[in-house]
Motif scaffolding. Structure first.
Motif, PDB file in Angstrom:
ATOM      1  N   THR A  50       0.335   6.049   8.203  1.00  0.00           N
ATOM      2  CA  THR A  50       1.521   5.690   7.430  1.00  0.00           C
ATOM      3  C   THR A  50       2.781   5.768   8.284  1.00  0.00           C
ATOM      4  OG1 THR A  50       0.494   6.473   5.377  1.00  0.00           O
ATOM      5  CG2 THR A  50       2.893   6.285   5.401  1.00  0.00           C
ATOM      6  N   LEU A  51       2.973   6.888   8.981  1.00  0.00           N
ATOM      7  CA  LEU A  51       4.168   7.052   9.809  1.00  0.00           C
ATOM      8  C   LEU A  51       4.234   6.027  10.937  1.00  0.00           C
ATOM      9  CD1 LEU A  51       4.474  10.935  10.157  1.00  0.00           C
ATOM     10  CD2 LEU A  51       5.956   9.403   8.850  1.00  0.00           C
ATOM     11  N   SER A  52       3.076   5.563  11.394  1.00  0.00           N
ATOM     12  CA  SER A  52       3.052   4.602  12.497  1.00  0.00           C
ATOM     13  C   SER A  52       3.648   3.256  12.103  1.00  0.00           C
ATOM     14  CB  SER A  52       1.612   4.411  12.995  1.00  0.00           C
ATOM     15  OG  SER A  52       1.103   5.614  13.527  1.00  0.00           O
ATOM     16  N   TYR A 283       5.845  -7.014   8.193  1.00  0.00           N
ATOM     17  CA  TYR A 283       4.420  -7.061   8.539  1.00  0.00           C
ATOM     18  C   TYR A 283       3.603  -6.942   7.269  1.00  0.00           C
ATOM     19  CZ  TYR A 283      -0.053  -5.335  10.463  1.00  0.00           C
ATOM     20  OH  TYR A 283      -1.378  -5.149  10.782  1.00  0.00           O
ATOM     21  N   SER A 284       2.552  -7.722   7.175  1.00  0.00           N
ATOM     22  CA  SER A 284       1.592  -7.573   6.082  1.00  0.00           C
ATOM     23  C   SER A 284       0.216  -7.929   6.612  1.00  0.00           C
ATOM     24  CB  SER A 284       1.963  -8.460   4.888  1.00  0.00           C
ATOM     25  OG  SER A 284       1.870  -9.835   5.232  1.00  0.00           O
ATOM     26  N   ALA A 285      -0.795  -7.222   6.111  1.00  0.00           N
ATOM     27  CA  ALA A 285      -2.149  -7.458   6.616  1.00  0.00           C
ATOM     28  C   ALA A 285      -3.174  -6.728   5.767  1.00  0.00           C
ATOM     29  CB  ALA A 285      -2.275  -6.983   8.067  1.00  0.00           C
ATOM     30  N   ARG A 411       0.394 -11.057   9.275  1.00  0.00           N
ATOM     31  CA  ARG A 411       1.599 -11.882   9.263  1.00  0.00           C
ATOM     32  C   ARG A 411       2.802 -11.019   9.633  1.00  0.00           C
ATOM     33  NH1 ARG A 411       0.593 -16.590   5.959  1.00  0.00           N
ATOM     34  NH2 ARG A 411      -1.402 -16.425   4.864  1.00  0.00           N
ATOM     35  N   TRP A 412       3.741 -11.633  10.347  1.00  0.00           N
ATOM     36  CA  TRP A 412       4.982 -10.948  10.719  1.00  0.00           C
ATOM     37  C   TRP A 412       6.167 -11.793  10.277  1.00  0.00           C
ATOM     38  CZ3 TRP A 412       0.654 -11.289  13.750  1.00  0.00           C
ATOM     39  CH2 TRP A 412       0.061 -10.082  14.141  1.00  0.00           C
ATOM     40  N   HIS A 512       6.172   6.769  19.206  1.00  0.00           N
ATOM     41  CA  HIS A 512       6.160   6.074  17.920  1.00  0.00           C
ATOM     42  C   HIS A 512       5.954   4.574  18.112  1.00  0.00           C
ATOM     43  CE1 HIS A 512       8.694   9.537  15.971  1.00  0.00           C
ATOM     44  NE2 HIS A 512       7.463   9.900  16.289  1.00  0.00           N
ATOM     45  N   VAL A 513       6.509   4.019  19.178  1.00  0.00           N
ATOM     46  CA  VAL A 513       6.314   2.595  19.451  1.00  0.00           C
ATOM     47  C   VAL A 513       4.854   2.325  19.801  1.00  0.00           C
ATOM     48  CG1 VAL A 513       7.031   0.630  20.850  1.00  0.00           C
ATOM     49  CG2 VAL A 513       8.697   2.383  20.232  1.00  0.00           C
ATOM     50  N   LEU A 514       4.253   3.196  20.604  1.00  0.00           N
ATOM     51  CA  LEU A 514       2.833   3.043  20.927  1.00  0.00           C
ATOM     52  C   LEU A 514       1.982   3.104  19.663  1.00  0.00           C
ATOM     53  CD1 LEU A 514       2.487   5.237  24.159  1.00  0.00           C
ATOM     54  CD2 LEU A 514       2.500   2.742  24.011  1.00  0.00           C
ATOM     55  N   ASN A 515       2.334   4.008  18.753  1.00  0.00           N
ATOM     56  CA  ASN A 515       1.598   4.101  17.491  1.00  0.00           C
ATOM     57  C   ASN A 515       1.754   2.827  16.672  1.00  0.00           C
ATOM     58  OD1 ASN A 515       0.983   6.708  18.263  1.00  0.00           O
ATOM     59  ND2 ASN A 515       2.471   7.677  16.916  1.00  0.00           N
ATOM     60  N   ALA A 516       2.978   2.281  16.644  1.00  0.00           N
ATOM     61  CA  ALA A 516       3.232   1.053  15.885  1.00  0.00           C
ATOM     62  C   ALA A 516       2.456  -0.124  16.460  1.00  0.00           C
ATOM     63  CB  ALA A 516       4.732   0.746  15.874  1.00  0.00           C
ATOM     64  N   ILE A 517       2.317  -0.161  17.770  1.00  0.00           N
ATOM     65  CA  ILE A 517       1.513  -1.209  18.402  1.00  0.00           C
ATOM     66  C   ILE A 517       0.041  -1.029  18.034  1.00  0.00           C
ATOM     67  CG2 ILE A 517       0.718  -2.118  20.622  1.00  0.00           C
ATOM     68  CD1 ILE A 517       3.494  -1.378  21.750  1.00  0.00           C
ATOM     69  N   ALA A 518      -0.415   0.220  18.005  1.00  0.00           N
ATOM     70  CA  ALA A 518      -1.822   0.504  17.713  1.00  0.00           C
ATOM     71  C   ALA A 518      -2.223   0.053  16.315  1.00  0.00           C
ATOM     72  CB  ALA A 518      -2.103   2.000  17.885  1.00  0.00           C
ATOM     73  N   VAL A 519      -1.317   0.173  15.333  1.00  0.00           N
ATOM     74  CA  VAL A 519      -1.665  -0.204  13.958  1.00  0.00           C
ATOM     75  C   VAL A 519      -1.340  -1.661  13.647  1.00  0.00           C
ATOM     76  CG1 VAL A 519      -1.410   2.155  13.111  1.00  0.00           C
ATOM     77  CG2 VAL A 519       0.560   0.605  13.021  1.00  0.00           C
ATOM     78  N   GLY A 520      -0.722  -2.383  14.591  1.00  0.00           N
ATOM     79  CA  GLY A 520      -0.474  -3.805  14.389  1.00  0.00           C
ATOM     80  C   GLY A 520       0.929  -4.164  13.957  1.00  0.00           C
ATOM     81  N   LEU A 521       1.780  -3.176  13.689  1.00  0.00           N
ATOM     82  CA  LEU A 521       3.145  -3.479  13.256  1.00  0.00           C
ATOM     83  C   LEU A 521       3.914  -4.237  14.333  1.00  0.00           C
ATOM     84  CD1 LEU A 521       5.497  -3.027  11.181  1.00  0.00           C
ATOM     85  CD2 LEU A 521       6.042  -0.945  12.465  1.00  0.00           C
TER      86      LEU A 521
END
Length: 567
Positions: A50-52, A283-285, A411-412, A512-521
């Motif tokens: 969630t936080l990612s 972002y949605s997926a 989608r972004w 946090h950016v690495l985490n956001a990349i990992a989840v697809g955001l």
């Protein structure tokens, strides 16, 4: 393709600084482990997930709607101790229990409705709806309007630029039919816990949606002749097949969950309603939880379209990240067709022939060399922060497809998070990388102030696609002072002049950016490599929450390649 810079220093940090940062990181890791020791791993994982999706600044205030027993809210407060989190739930007993069990400097709980009507408007940086909205839908006697009203009230609580995170379920198209094939296993009894899956499906078709008006519950189900021995075949609406597959193995909660309906909006409905609220749908997926899929779906059934096409495992949840925008701010950017207007372009396409194979390929180039820079700083508590350009308009992300199918449903909005880019001619102009020239470069191209005696540091070079793109992107690092605010970009390099969106330069924690990349955001593999390169350059280590064991196999060498040919 990545090439490391040969003239980079081994590390921009002194051994003393590096040791202090690593010691602090170890202390934080031990503290986190001790605090989360009694929390289930699945809850911790959901908190991280969630936080990612929320790239929050220090001091941000987050509301966790429907916090239930408070465990995930607590886990989020531990994973990010630099934000404040408030858990809200209408169950007073659960809130009192959470207050007794979980105490943190950045955490509180309160009794309240998920609409947040009792909270101050325009006051919060993020709102989390984790598997909450389908409860709103179900308790309102399956009224979609109740969900719309809830999201509308919640959006009033967000500051401009605030983010709403939704994790729930997206319904398949309501008119779509599917066929499900299951093993023909006899039931052990008439109780829910004793029924086989085919018999449970039949029972469910007669008792679903109990809160509906009398005589309107249940759904259409038709048993078809079996195609194979020891199997049973059923035809039913895709929505209800999805509802059944999500809940079929949770027999202990079956009676209480029967009145809950998980799906109410399709993906299209979610996106339309959020944009109606004036939200930028970043972002949605659909999302597939690997462990859930393996445990409850794989090998347990076959799902077919009405035409007989084999379908894959259904998603285990749906993700939407929406940002509250001010008036006249762009919500969605897409590229529908090439412009018919004649204009000068920085892009050039040339045809070249491979001397060895004779193959002709189109090679793309542009009339400038691009550089990208990651300004960074180290906080007092040892965190690596970087400055990134947020909100860069990239219509190519949503280019109108000429054929094919969006296989993962991601989608972004078209507003990207990228390093700060500049024309490499600016580097040539400054000459030597000394303190004075670095300060001038930072002033003119970044709007940031370098740290004492900091100079530009050459990072990795990146070749986006050596076979088809004649381009090398150089990366630079620069240690700077914190600004505590967003700043406007100094240059317009890489912008499409037709878009007014220019974005801002933000200070964000690198992890946090690495985490956001990992989840697809953040769909930016190059940025991920640049950040990891910066960690390596500084002699630091990033966390990896997505690590999986890789099965390596030995094989015989069948041919040898000339390294000069490869390069």
């Amino acid at each position: 393709m990545v090439q490391a810079a040969k003239n980079s220093r081994e590390s921009a940090l002194s051994e003393m600084d590096k040791n202090l940062i690593q010691d602090r990181a170890a202390e934080l890791g031990e503290e986190r482990y001790a605090l989360l020791k009694g929390i289930p791993q699945e809850t911790i994982r959901n908190a991280w997930f969630t936080l990612s999706h929320l790239l929050l600044a220090d001091g941000a205030h987050v509301i966790d709607m429907g916090s239930d027993d408070g465990a995930m809210t607590f886990a989020m407060s531990v994973l990010n101790p630099n934000i404040k989190i408030t858990g809200i739930d209408k169950n007073k007993r659960q809130i009192n229990k959470a207050k007794e069990l979980y105490k943190r400097h950045n955490l509180d709980y309160m009794v309240g409705d998920v609409t947040g009507y009792m909270l101050e408007k325009n006051s919060f940086d993020a709102i989390i709806n984790s598997f909450v909205l389908h409860e709103v839908y179900s308790t309102s006697r399956y009224n979609r309007r109740a969900v719309i009203d809830t999201m509308q009230e919640q959006f009033k609580l967000l500051k401009p630029g605030g983010t709403m995170f939704i994790r729930d379920y997206a319904s398949p198209p309501p008119e779509e039919m599917v066929v499900i094939e299951m093993p023909d296993v006899p039931s052990l009894g008439e109780n829910i816990t004793d029924m086989s899956e085919p018999d449970l499906l039949i029972w469910y078709s007669e008792h679903a949606r109990p809160r509906s008006d009398p005589g309107t519950g249940g759904f259409f189900l038709e048993e078809l002749p079996a195609r194979f021995p020891r199997t049973r075949l059923f035809r039913l609406p895709h929505k209800w097949a999805y509802e059944f597959l999500l809940r079929k193995d949770d027999r202990k909660k079956w009676e209480t969950e029967l009145q809950v309906e998980y799906t109410f909006y399709t993906d299209h409905d979610f996106r339309r309603q959020l944009r109606t609220l004036g939200a930028r749908l970043q972002y949605s997926a659909p999302y597939w939880d690997e462990e859930f899929t393996k445990k409850h779906f794989e090998g347990r059934f076959r799902l077919y379209s009405d035409s007989g096409r084999l379908l894959g495992s259904p998603p285990t949840s749906y993700i939407a990240v929406a940002q509250k925008m001010s008036e006249r701010k762009s919500l969605h950017i897409e590229e529908r067709r090439p412009s018919l207007r004649k204009k000068e372009s920085t892009i050039k396409i040339s045809s070249m022939r491979n001397d060895k194979t004779g193959e002709i390929a189109d090679i793309v180039s542009r009339n400038m060399e691009i550089g990208e820079i990651l300004p960074y700083l180290i906080t007092e508590d040892g965190r690596l922060k970087i400055f990134l350009h947020d909100g860069v308009a990239r219509s190519v992300v949503n280019a109108m497809p000429r054929s094919g199918y969006n296989i993962d449903g991601k989608r972004w909005s078209g507003h990207m998070l990228e390093p700060v880019s500049f024309d490499m001619a600016a580097i040539a102009d400054i000459g030597a990388f000394d303190v004075k020239n670095t300060a001038l470069f930072a002033r003119d191209h970044l709007g940031l102030k370098p740290s004492n005696n900091a100079i530009l540091e050459h990072g990795m070079d990146y070749y986006p696609s050596p076979d088809y793109i004649d381009e090398r992107i150089r990366t630079y690092f620069l240690r700077v002072e914190s600004t505590q605010r967003e700043i406007s970009p100094k240059t317009a390099l890489g912008y499409n002049a037709r878009f007014q969106a220019r974005g801002v330069i933000r200070e964000i924690e690198a992890q946090h950016v690495l985490n956001a990349i990992a989840v697809g955001l953040v769909p930016n593999g190059r940025l991920e490599m640049q950040i990891l390169s910066l960690y390596q350059h500084l002699g630091l280590k990033a966390e990896n929450w997505t690590q999986k064991d890789i099965a390596l196999k030995r094989g015989k060498i069948t041919a040898k390649a000339d390294i000069r040919v490869l390069l």
